[in-house]
Design a protein around this motif. Structure first.
Motif, PDB file in Angstrom:
ATOM      1  N   GLY A   1       2.089  -2.009  -6.636  1.00 35.43           N
ATOM      2  CA  GLY A   1       3.636  -2.051  -7.086  1.00 35.43           C
ATOM      3  C   GLY A   1       4.319  -1.549  -5.697  1.00 35.43           C
ATOM      4  O   GLY A   1       4.032  -1.901  -4.609  1.00 35.43           O
ATOM      5  N   THR A   2       5.315  -0.663  -6.096  1.00 43.30           N
ATOM      6  CA  THR A   2       5.865  -0.187  -4.847  1.00 43.30           C
ATOM      7  C   THR A   2       5.761   1.532  -4.889  1.00 43.30           C
ATOM      8  O   THR A   2       6.615   2.337  -4.525  1.00 43.30           O
ATOM      9  CB  THR A   2       7.482  -0.157  -5.004  1.00 43.30           C
ATOM     10  OG1 THR A   2       7.974   0.256  -6.400  1.00 43.30           O
ATOM     11  CG2 THR A   2       7.822  -1.444  -4.930  1.00 43.30           C
ATOM     12  N   SER A   3       4.552   1.978  -5.638  1.00 44.02           N
ATOM     13  CA  SER A   3       4.099   3.285  -5.779  1.00 44.02           C
ATOM     14  C   SER A   3       4.167   4.120  -4.382  1.00 44.02           C
ATOM     15  O   SER A   3       4.493   5.388  -4.403  1.00 44.02           O
ATOM     16  CB  SER A   3       3.145   3.422  -6.463  1.00 44.02           C
ATOM     17  OG  SER A   3       1.920   3.071  -6.050  1.00 44.02           O
ATOM     18  N   THR A   4       3.615   3.562  -3.469  1.00 49.93           N
ATOM     19  CA  THR A   4       3.620   4.363  -2.054  1.00 49.93           C
ATOM     20  C   THR A   4       4.387   3.491  -1.059  1.00 49.93           C
ATOM     21  O   THR A   4       4.311   3.634   0.445  1.00 49.93           O
ATOM     22  CB  THR A   4       2.134   4.329  -1.663  1.00 49.93           C
ATOM     23  OG1 THR A   4       1.818   3.026  -1.313  1.00 49.93           O
ATOM     24  CG2 THR A   4       1.399   5.223  -2.488  1.00 49.93           C
ATOM     25  N   LEU A   5       5.652   2.863  -1.612  1.00 57.68           N
ATOM     26  CA  LEU A   5       6.401   2.232  -0.340  1.00 57.68           C
ATOM     27  C   LEU A   5       7.503   3.131  -0.132  1.00 57.68           C
ATOM     28  O   LEU A   5       8.217   3.989  -0.688  1.00 57.68           O
ATOM     29  CB  LEU A   5       7.270   1.086  -1.319  1.00 57.68           C
ATOM     30  CG  LEU A   5       8.218   0.546  -0.320  1.00 57.68           C
ATOM     31  CD1 LEU A   5       7.761  -0.577   0.498  1.00 57.68           C
ATOM     32  CD2 LEU A   5       9.428  -0.363  -1.367  1.00 57.68           C
ATOM     33  N   TYR A   6       6.973   3.422   1.536  1.00 53.12           N
ATOM     34  CA  TYR A   6       8.060   4.456   2.054  1.00 53.12           C
ATOM     35  C   TYR A   6       9.207   3.865   2.806  1.00 53.12           C
ATOM     36  O   TYR A   6       8.858   2.525   3.029  1.00 53.12           O
ATOM     37  CB  TYR A   6       7.120   5.274   2.700  1.00 53.12           C
ATOM     38  CG  TYR A   6       6.330   6.300   1.979  1.00 53.12           C
ATOM     39  CD1 TYR A   6       6.783   6.966   0.715  1.00 53.12           C
ATOM     40  CD2 TYR A   6       4.817   6.339   2.301  1.00 53.12           C
ATOM     41  CE1 TYR A   6       6.012   7.570   0.020  1.00 53.12           C
ATOM     42  CE2 TYR A   6       4.003   6.763   1.224  1.00 53.12           C
ATOM     43  CZ  TYR A   6       4.731   7.681   0.238  1.00 53.12           C
ATOM     44  OH  TYR A   6       3.284   8.333  -0.723  1.00 53.12           O
ATOM     45  N   LEU A   7      10.059   4.346   3.316  1.00 54.36           N
ATOM     46  CA  LEU A   7      11.490   3.930   4.183  1.00 54.36           C
ATOM     47  C   LEU A   7      10.956   3.024   5.199  1.00 54.36           C
ATOM     48  O   LEU A   7      11.373   1.893   5.423  1.00 54.36           O
ATOM     49  CB  LEU A   7      12.102   5.131   4.323  1.00 54.36           C
ATOM     50  CG  LEU A   7      13.634   4.803   4.496  1.00 54.36           C
ATOM     51  CD1 LEU A   7      13.986   4.219   3.228  1.00 54.36           C
ATOM     52  CD2 LEU A   7      14.547   6.105   4.801  1.00 54.36           C
ATOM     53  N   THR A   8       9.993   3.616   6.111  1.00 51.59           N
ATOM     54  CA  THR A   8       9.759   2.681   7.398  1.00 51.59           C
ATOM     55  C   THR A   8       9.207   1.280   6.768  1.00 51.59           C
ATOM     56  O   THR A   8       9.490   0.409   7.593  1.00 51.59           O
ATOM     57  CB  THR A   8       8.788   3.599   8.175  1.00 51.59           C
ATOM     58  OG1 THR A   8       9.319   4.782   8.271  1.00 51.59           O
ATOM     59  CG2 THR A   8       8.655   2.833   9.279  1.00 51.59           C
ATOM     60  N   GLN A   9       8.122   1.505   5.752  1.00 49.99           N
ATOM     61  CA  GLN A   9       7.813   0.243   5.311  1.00 49.99           C
ATOM     62  C   GLN A   9       8.669  -0.837   4.801  1.00 49.99           C
ATOM     63  O   GLN A   9       8.790  -2.026   5.041  1.00 49.99           O
ATOM     64  CB  GLN A   9       6.411   0.530   4.258  1.00 49.99           C
ATOM     65  CG  GLN A   9       5.794  -0.824   4.176  1.00 49.99           C
ATOM     66  CD  GLN A   9       4.551  -0.443   3.027  1.00 49.99           C
ATOM     67  OE1 GLN A   9       4.316   0.321   2.656  1.00 49.99           O
ATOM     68  NE2 GLN A   9       4.176  -1.660   2.332  1.00 49.99           N
ATOM     69  N   TYR A  10       9.550  -0.122   3.991  1.00 46.93           N
ATOM     70  CA  TYR A  10      10.767  -1.052   3.520  1.00 46.93           C
ATOM     71  C   TYR A  10      11.390  -1.533   4.713  1.00 46.93           C
ATOM     72  O   TYR A  10      11.780  -2.856   4.480  1.00 46.93           O
ATOM     73  CB  TYR A  10      11.701  -0.065   2.675  1.00 46.93           C
ATOM     74  CG  TYR A  10      13.074  -0.690   2.410  1.00 46.93           C
ATOM     75  CD1 TYR A  10      13.152  -1.699   1.342  1.00 46.93           C
ATOM     76  CD2 TYR A  10      14.060  -0.474   3.240  1.00 46.93           C
ATOM     77  CE1 TYR A  10      14.425  -2.457   1.084  1.00 46.93           C
ATOM     78  CE2 TYR A  10      15.364  -1.033   3.049  1.00 46.93           C
ATOM     79  CZ  TYR A  10      15.372  -2.087   1.823  1.00 46.93           C
ATOM     80  OH  TYR A  10      16.403  -2.659   1.679  1.00 46.93           O
ATOM     81  N   ILE A  11      11.810  -1.031   5.840  1.00 45.33           N
ATOM     82  CA  ILE A  11      12.737  -1.604   6.886  1.00 45.33           C
ATOM     83  C   ILE A  11      11.733  -2.639   7.454  1.00 45.33           C
ATOM     84  O   ILE A  11      12.179  -3.466   7.927  1.00 45.33           O
ATOM     85  CB  ILE A  11      12.882  -0.145   7.872  1.00 45.33           C
ATOM     86  CG1 ILE A  11      13.746   0.669   7.538  1.00 45.33           C
ATOM     87  CG2 ILE A  11      13.468  -0.977   9.054  1.00 45.33           C
ATOM     88  CD1 ILE A  11      14.126   1.841   8.029  1.00 45.33           C
ATOM     89  N   TYR A  12      10.275  -2.253   7.675  1.00 46.24           N
ATOM     90  CA  TYR A  12       9.716  -3.225   8.469  1.00 46.24           C
ATOM     91  C   TYR A  12       9.709  -4.499   7.574  1.00 46.24           C
ATOM     92  O   TYR A  12       9.892  -5.707   8.125  1.00 46.24           O
ATOM     93  CB  TYR A  12       8.396  -2.503   8.738  1.00 46.24           C
ATOM     94  CG  TYR A  12       7.197  -3.919   9.100  1.00 46.24           C
ATOM     95  CD1 TYR A  12       7.158  -4.298  10.086  1.00 46.24           C
ATOM     96  CD2 TYR A  12       6.145  -3.966   8.080  1.00 46.24           C
ATOM     97  CE1 TYR A  12       6.135  -5.422  10.360  1.00 46.24           C
ATOM     98  CE2 TYR A  12       5.058  -4.963   8.409  1.00 46.24           C
ATOM     99  CZ  TYR A  12       5.329  -5.690   9.680  1.00 46.24           C
ATOM    100  OH  TYR A  12       4.107  -6.368   9.841  1.00 46.24           O
ATOM    101  N   GLU A  13       9.296  -4.372   6.037  1.00 50.06           N
ATOM    102  CA  GLU A  13       9.293  -5.616   5.513  1.00 50.06           C
ATOM    103  C   GLU A  13      10.287  -6.442   5.036  1.00 50.06           C
ATOM    104  O   GLU A  13      10.430  -7.679   5.129  1.00 50.06           O
ATOM    105  CB  GLU A  13       8.485  -5.167   4.001  1.00 50.06           C
ATOM    106  CG  GLU A  13       6.924  -4.745   4.076  1.00 50.06           C
ATOM    107  CD  GLU A  13       6.314  -4.536   2.829  1.00 50.06           C
ATOM    108  OE1 GLU A  13       7.072  -4.326   2.011  1.00 50.06           O
ATOM    109  OE2 GLU A  13       5.190  -4.529   2.888  1.00 50.06           O
ATOM    110  N   THR A  14      11.511  -5.576   5.147  1.00 50.98           N
ATOM    111  CA  THR A  14      12.883  -6.319   4.962  1.00 50.98           C
ATOM    112  C   THR A  14      12.944  -6.980   6.397  1.00 50.98           C
ATOM    113  O   THR A  14      13.658  -8.214   6.049  1.00 50.98           O
ATOM    114  CB  THR A  14      14.009  -5.295   4.860  1.00 50.98           C
ATOM    115  OG1 THR A  14      13.569  -4.589   3.409  1.00 50.98           O
ATOM    116  CG2 THR A  14      15.123  -5.618   4.421  1.00 50.98           C
TER     117      THR A  14
END
Lengths: 360, 339
Positions: free
Chosen positions: B283-296
């Motif tokens: 899910g998003t249990s280990t979604l950290y900020l940098t990954q969010y930025i990269y994916e977005t």
């Protein structure tokens, strides 16, 4: 009480034997100085007494109790380190209190002891400063203060003056001597400076290569050194050593021939010297005088140092160096030919093994 | 004497072309100095570096700020429309900031929350583990140098390699489950698919990968504490715990503060090894900020570079604060050293 006895103490680091069969009895209240060149084992010996190093063999007794297995803290000794080892993040007051707090001493008593030590060492105005804000001399006093507040059986001082400048060293030396007189505890002091040893000690322990060379009062060591090493180490400038040969042995006198065929008469009896034996004769530079008589030792000067109150003459006697310290100011230049006299000077004789040839 | 002469002749021979070249270079430089003055020469020599810094650091930073004020999925700025602070407003549109699901950009707030807890737990554990390791490595151990190398080695690994190694260990049919089964007949754990275990795994793996550097800094600090302070404490009969709290820890404080700030900065930036290990899931249990930025910005089907830029600028601000803290601490320590 502060009696310390070392019996056959040995210490090795692997195959390196740093202390060899040390036997020493330090009496209560005595000021003993360990002296010797760098690496002779004097600091290691002090650290074994402190309990910071374990000995490999032998026995250490403090007040007649074996302490080989006793921890440093339980030996009742206090140490003043060469670097002072003050806690840099604590104030002087906290530094002095730190050891006392370990023994759960009541606060009132800690305050009283700190106050007493601070007054004695005149550091009361610095109690709230940190060590970094103090001069070398002040730090030194704090380090001694930290030892004093513990009221130890004996004080161990490891080259405490070596980080001070020459002037401060002389005044602090006098203060340490006064402190010893006032508190009367046993003090063991390590130094490589023979002047410190001579001025402070009741007894000096001269060490070389992990062994004790001689133990005695400063004047014993100066007047009757047991061997060439002690003779050369104690006294400044160092003793002159000249090669000599026994020319004649008469009742109570030995005649020696030194370089250039000069003859020296040494009053000596009960010895085993015979004609032809090779010996070394030791003459302290202060015991040499200038003579007008060409029949005395004729030397050529290499360097003349005028110190005002005295003149130091570096001379050459048939290839051997000879140093003389004569009183007053002399009109002598380098390269001049002068005459030295050793008439009436105490002459020290050492055999081929470097051991003193004694009168019986 | 002869060999000295020969070698000096050889040296002169080798230096001859260098000297000739220097004389040629000298001519325009002398002219330049004459016209610009000595201050101008400094600028001349700094120019290449400043140019590289400008192209690869300042320009992207500026472009990123511009991106954050534009909308659309296109990458070319000319194809993007100016939207002002809309992206920032979108990030901050929430009915309850403590509930990410109430936010318009719920993934961002989930990533912020995850990153916050990751940073708090990872840095705390990192400091503890590094300190304990440094204290152990500072003792007279057999093979001390070997152990120091062992703990430092993971720092040299690429984060992707770290992620792959641990994936191989932690996956359902991985090494860890195999060992547990062989030793205690333990049923295989789902380390990388269970929400709680995965979060713990990312913390553990990142500590393993980075602790070597912090251990080294702390070890250097421990070794700088003079031995005779400990001997003085020993003479005073100080108990080991008191020695640690009253001597070691206060004297290690400058190093410890540097390590805390460095670890904080590094933890906020966590990405590579976690992305390889869990991909941000389950899910998003280990979604950290940098990954969010990269994916977005790059990876999602409906990419939004403007939103990613806005999020990265917010993250950048946090890093700026942490860096200023580090610089401040560094200066404080420097002044302490001078006193």
């Amino acid at each position: 009480m502060g009696e310390i006895k070392l019996t056959d103490v040995n210490k090795s680091y692997g195959s390196v034997h740093v202390l060899k069969d040390i036997n020493l009895h330090i009496k209560d209240g005595e000021f003993v100085v360990f002296v010797g060149p760098s690496g002779c084992g004097k600091s290691t010996l002090l650290r074994t007494i402190a309990g910071l190093e374990k000995i490999t063999a032998g026995e250490i007794q403090i007040d007649r109790k074996r302490v080989n297995e006793t921890s440093a803290a339980d030996r009742g000794l206090a140490m003043v380190f060469q670097s002072y080892a003050l806690y840099p993040h604590m104030s002087v007051r906290q530094n002095l209190a730190f050891g006392l707090e370990n023994s759960s001493m009541p606060k009132a008593e800690i305050t009283e002891r700190i106050g007493e030590a601070a007054r004695m060492l005149e550091i009361d105005q610095y109690l709230d400063r940190r060590p970094g804000q103090l001069s070398g001399g002040q730090r030194q006093r704090v380090a001694i203060g930290r030892a004093i507040v513990r009221r130890p059986t004996a004080f161990l001082l490891d080259e405490p003056l070596s980080n001070l400048d020459a002037e401060l060293r002389v005044s602090t030396r006098a203060e340490i001597a006064a402190l010893h007189t006032r508190i009367g505890s046993t003090m063991i002091y390590v130094t490589h400076d023979q002047v410190e040893a001579m001025t402070l000690a009741h007894r000096i322990v001269v060490m070389r290569a992990g062994k004790i060379e001689q133990v005695g009062t400063p004047l014993d060591l100066y007047n009757e050194p047991a061997n060439r090493f002690v003779a050369g180490f104690i006294g400044a400038p160092h003793m002159n050593f000249l090669k000599a040969e026994v020319a004649a042995v008469e009742l109570g006198t030995v005649t020696l021939t030194i370089g250039g065929g000069h003859k020296l008469l040494v009053p000596l009896s009960g010895h085993k010297l015979k004609v032809g034996d090779k010996v070394t004769v030791g003459i302290r530079p202060q015991h040499i005088t200038l003579a007008a008589d060409p029949g005395s030792l004729t030397v050529k000067t290499r360097l003349v140092e005028a110190l005002g109150s005295e003149t130091v003459i570096h001379a050459d006697l048939h290839g051997e160096k000879l140093l003389a310290v004569v009183q007053g100011q002399k009109q002598i230049g380098s390269g001049d030919e002068v005459h030295f006299s050793v008439a009436g000077a105490p002459l020290h004789l050492f055999d081929e093994n470097g051991l003193r040839v004694k009168s019986a | 004497m002869t060999s000295t002469t020969t070698s000096s002749h050889l040296g002169a021979l080798l230096m001859a072309p260098v000297n000739a070249l220097m004389r040629v270079v000298d001519i325009p430089l002398r002219g330049l100095q004459k016209s610009t003055g000595i201050g101008g020469m400094a600028a001349f020599f700094l120019a290449p570096n400043m140019l590289i810094f400008g192209i690869f650091v300042l320009l992207p930073l500026f472009i990123n700020i511009v991106y954050s004020t534009t909308g659309g999925t296109a990458f070319f700025l000319s194809e993007r429309s100016f939207v002002g602070t809309e992206q920032y407003q979108r990030l901050f549109t929430c009915t309850n900031y403590l509930d990410p699901m109430s936010c318009q950009e719920d993934a961002f707030w989930t990533a912020v929350g995850n990153t916050f807890w990751f940073v708090v737990l990872q840095v705390a554990l990192m400091i503890l583990v590094s300190l304990v390791t440094a204290l152990i490595l500072n003792r007279d151990l057999i093979g001390r140098s070997f152990w120091r190398a062992v703990f430092f080695f993971p720092v040299l690994l690429s984060p992707v390699v770290v992620g792959l190694i641990w994936k191989w260990i932690l996956q359902r049919q991985g090494l860890l489950n195999f060992i547990l089964y062989e030793i205690g007949n333990v049923t295989p754990y789902t380390w990388l698919t269970d929400r709680n275990w995965t979060f713990i795994a990312t913390i553990g793996v990142s500590i393993w990968a980075h602790m070597g550097l912090y251990t080294l800094i702390l070890l250097a600090g421990l070794q700088a504490i003079p031995k005779d302070l400990y001997e003085a404490a020993e003479m005073d009969g100080t108990k080991p715990a008191r020695v640690f709290w009253r001597i070691t820890l206060p004297l290690l404080a400058p190093n410890l503060l540097v390590v805390v700030v460095l670890a904080l900065i590094k933890a906020v930036q966590i990405f590579d090894e976690v992305y390889v290990l869990t991909g941000g899931g389950p899910g998003t249990s280990t979604l950290y900020l940098t990954q969010y930025i990269y994916e977005t910005g790059f990876a999602s089907a409906l990419r939004n570079p403007g939103l990613a830029a806005a999020a990265s600028i917010l993250m950048g601000l946090v890093l700026v604060v942490l860096t200023l803290m580090q610089l401040g601490l560094g200066r404080k320590n420097e002044n302490k050293g001078k006193r």
